[in-house]
Structure formats: structure tokens, C-alpha cells
Design a protein around this motif. Sequence first.
Motif, PDB file in Angstrom:
ATOM      1  N   VAL A   6     135.963  65.336  32.007  1.00  0.00           N
ATOM      2  CA  VAL A   6     135.971  64.016  31.358  1.00  0.00           C
ATOM      3  C   VAL A   6     137.197  63.180  31.702  1.00  0.00           C
ATOM      4  O   VAL A   6     137.297  62.028  31.286  1.00  0.00           O
ATOM      5  N   LYS A   7     138.119  63.742  32.461  1.00  0.00           N
ATOM      6  CA  LYS A   7     139.327  63.000  32.821  1.00  0.00           C
ATOM      7  C   LYS A   7     138.980  61.704  33.532  1.00  0.00           C
ATOM      8  O   LYS A   7     138.136  61.676  34.427  1.00  0.00           O
ATOM      9  N   GLY A   8     139.643  60.639  33.128  1.00  0.00           N
ATOM     10  CA  GLY A   8     139.392  59.334  33.721  1.00  0.00           C
ATOM     11  C   GLY A   8     138.229  58.588  33.099  1.00  0.00           C
ATOM     12  O   GLY A   8     138.037  57.403  33.372  1.00  0.00           O
ATOM     13  N   ARG A   9     137.446  59.267  32.273  1.00  0.00           N
ATOM     14  CA  ARG A   9     136.287  58.628  31.623  1.00  0.00           C
ATOM     15  C   ARG A   9     136.448  58.544  30.104  1.00  0.00           C
ATOM     16  O   ARG A   9     135.978  57.591  29.488  1.00  0.00           O
ATOM     17  N   PHE A  10     137.093  59.544  29.514  1.00  0.00           N
ATOM     18  CA  PHE A  10     137.248  59.602  28.059  1.00  0.00           C
ATOM     19  C   PHE A  10     138.703  59.347  27.690  1.00  0.00           C
ATOM     20  O   PHE A  10     139.622  59.749  28.404  1.00  0.00           O
ATOM     21  N   THR A  11     138.900  58.700  26.554  1.00  0.00           N
ATOM     22  CA  THR A  11     140.239  58.447  26.042  1.00  0.00           C
ATOM     23  C   THR A  11     140.266  58.763  24.549  1.00  0.00           C
ATOM     24  O   THR A  11     139.465  58.242  23.781  1.00  0.00           O
TER      25      THR A  11
ATOM     26  N   LEU B 210     137.395  58.782  20.036  1.00  0.00           N
ATOM     27  CA  LEU B 210     137.139  59.233  21.400  1.00  0.00           C
ATOM     28  C   LEU B 210     136.297  58.153  22.081  1.00  0.00           C
ATOM     29  O   LEU B 210     135.121  57.997  21.756  1.00  0.00           O
ATOM     30  N   GLN B 211     136.921  57.409  22.969  1.00  0.00           N
ATOM     31  CA  GLN B 211     136.211  56.398  23.742  1.00  0.00           C
ATOM     32  C   GLN B 211     135.634  57.070  24.974  1.00  0.00           C
ATOM     33  O   GLN B 211     136.377  57.651  25.767  1.00  0.00           O
ATOM     34  N   MET B 212     134.314  56.984  25.117  1.00  0.00           N
ATOM     35  CA  MET B 212     133.627  57.662  26.217  1.00  0.00           C
ATOM     36  C   MET B 212     132.963  56.617  27.106  1.00  0.00           C
ATOM     37  O   MET B 212     132.079  55.887  26.642  1.00  0.00           O
ATOM     38  N   ASN B 213     133.418  56.540  28.334  1.00  0.00           N
ATOM     39  CA  ASN B 213     132.874  55.594  29.304  1.00  0.00           C
ATOM     40  C   ASN B 213     132.207  56.339  30.456  1.00  0.00           C
ATOM     41  O   ASN B 213     132.419  57.537  30.639  1.00  0.00           O
ATOM     42  N   SER B 214     131.418  55.610  31.213  1.00  0.00           N
ATOM     43  CA  SER B 214     130.734  56.188  32.391  1.00  0.00           C
ATOM     44  C   SER B 214     130.038  57.495  32.031  1.00  0.00           C
ATOM     45  O   SER B 214     130.180  58.509  32.728  1.00  0.00           O
ATOM     46  N   LEU B 215     129.293  57.465  30.964  1.00  0.00           N
ATOM     47  CA  LEU B 215     128.658  58.680  30.465  1.00  0.00           C
ATOM     48  C   LEU B 215     127.610  59.203  31.436  1.00  0.00           C
ATOM     49  O   LEU B 215     126.917  58.425  32.113  1.00  0.00           O
ATOM     50  N   LYS B 216     127.511  60.531  31.467  1.00  0.00           N
ATOM     51  CA  LYS B 216     126.584  61.223  32.351  1.00  0.00           C
ATOM     52  C   LYS B 216     125.628  62.069  31.515  1.00  0.00           C
ATOM     53  O   LYS B 216     125.972  62.462  30.400  1.00  0.00           O
ATOM     54  N   PRO B 217     124.463  62.388  32.069  1.00  0.00           N
ATOM     55  CA  PRO B 217     123.538  63.252  31.316  1.00  0.00           C
ATOM     56  C   PRO B 217     124.171  64.571  30.894  1.00  0.00           C
ATOM     57  O   PRO B 217     123.853  65.095  29.817  1.00  0.00           O
ATOM     58  N   GLU B 218     125.083  65.093  31.681  1.00  0.00           N
ATOM     59  CA  GLU B 218     125.729  66.362  31.332  1.00  0.00           C
ATOM     60  C   GLU B 218     126.720  66.234  30.180  1.00  0.00           C
ATOM     61  O   GLU B 218     127.253  67.239  29.708  1.00  0.00           O
ATOM     62  N   ASP B 219     126.984  65.033  29.722  1.00  0.00           N
ATOM     63  CA  ASP B 219     127.803  64.829  28.528  1.00  0.00           C
ATOM     64  C   ASP B 219     126.984  64.998  27.245  1.00  0.00           C
ATOM     65  O   ASP B 219     127.542  64.975  26.143  1.00  0.00           O
ATOM     66  N   THR B 220     125.690  65.145  27.381  1.00  0.00           N
ATOM     67  CA  THR B 220     124.818  65.323  26.218  1.00  0.00           C
ATOM     68  C   THR B 220     125.187  66.596  25.460  1.00  0.00           C
ATOM     69  O   THR B 220     125.250  67.676  26.043  1.00  0.00           O
TER      70      THR B 220
END
Length: 127
Positions: A64-69, A81-91
Motif C-alpha cells: 500500500v506504500k504510495g497509495r495509502f496515508t 486511513l486515506q486510500m487512493n488508487s484502490l485495487k481489487p486486491e485491497d478488498t
Amino acid sequence: QVQLVESGGGLVQPGGSLRLSCEASGFTQDYYAIGWFRQAPGKEREGVSCISRNGGSTKYADSVKGRFTMARDNAKNTVSLQMNSLKPEDTAVYYCAARRTVLYFDADCSPERYGYWGQGTQVTVSS
């Protein structure tokens, strides 16, 4: 009584964003490291991001580095937790957790070290 309540989960398309919040009560947040963890079906719970009691140190899973803050506001007893550029594997179901620590910069993210857990919020990334 320590309570952690997560909110902000939902369904989002790949590439989208979500912001999770965790409201803490029943303890002085200044003395606790806080973490976000997730568990997908059939998988072990994993640390996503953890922050030290003073906010001076934050750790992220490589995935999640670079995508979550992650951020915390001790005055308001909340973490986000700010989650950007989410991917199906983040489910997964995302959990907020806390543990007491004497170390100001301790942001260890091992789930077994955390003794207080919220109920979790579902995040689904799908088109």
C-alpha cells in the motif's frame, strides 16, 4: 472501556478512493499506538498501516506504500486511513486496533501485539 469504531467502508471501482475513520473512546490516545489491519476471505489478518503514539512514526505494508496515508488526531481521538488508487486486491474487512506503549516512536505493526480491536468495516474494490 476501550472502544474503537470504524467507518467509511464501501464499494468502490478500481482506481477509486475511500477514507476510513476510527473513533476511539475509553482511553487516553496519547499512550497508544494505533493500527489499521485487514483480512480478506481465506487469508490471515495483515497490518496495513500503523502509527506511533505521538504520530512521529508511521509504517506501511509494501503493498500500500504510495497509495495509502494514515493520520491521527489525538485531540479528537480519531485516526484516518486515506486510500487512493484502490485495487481489487485491497478488498477486505478493515480493522482499527490499539495497543499501549511507552515508546513515543513505536509503530510496530504486528497484529498479535494489539489488544483492542474495532468491529471492522468492509471495503470492496470491484467494477
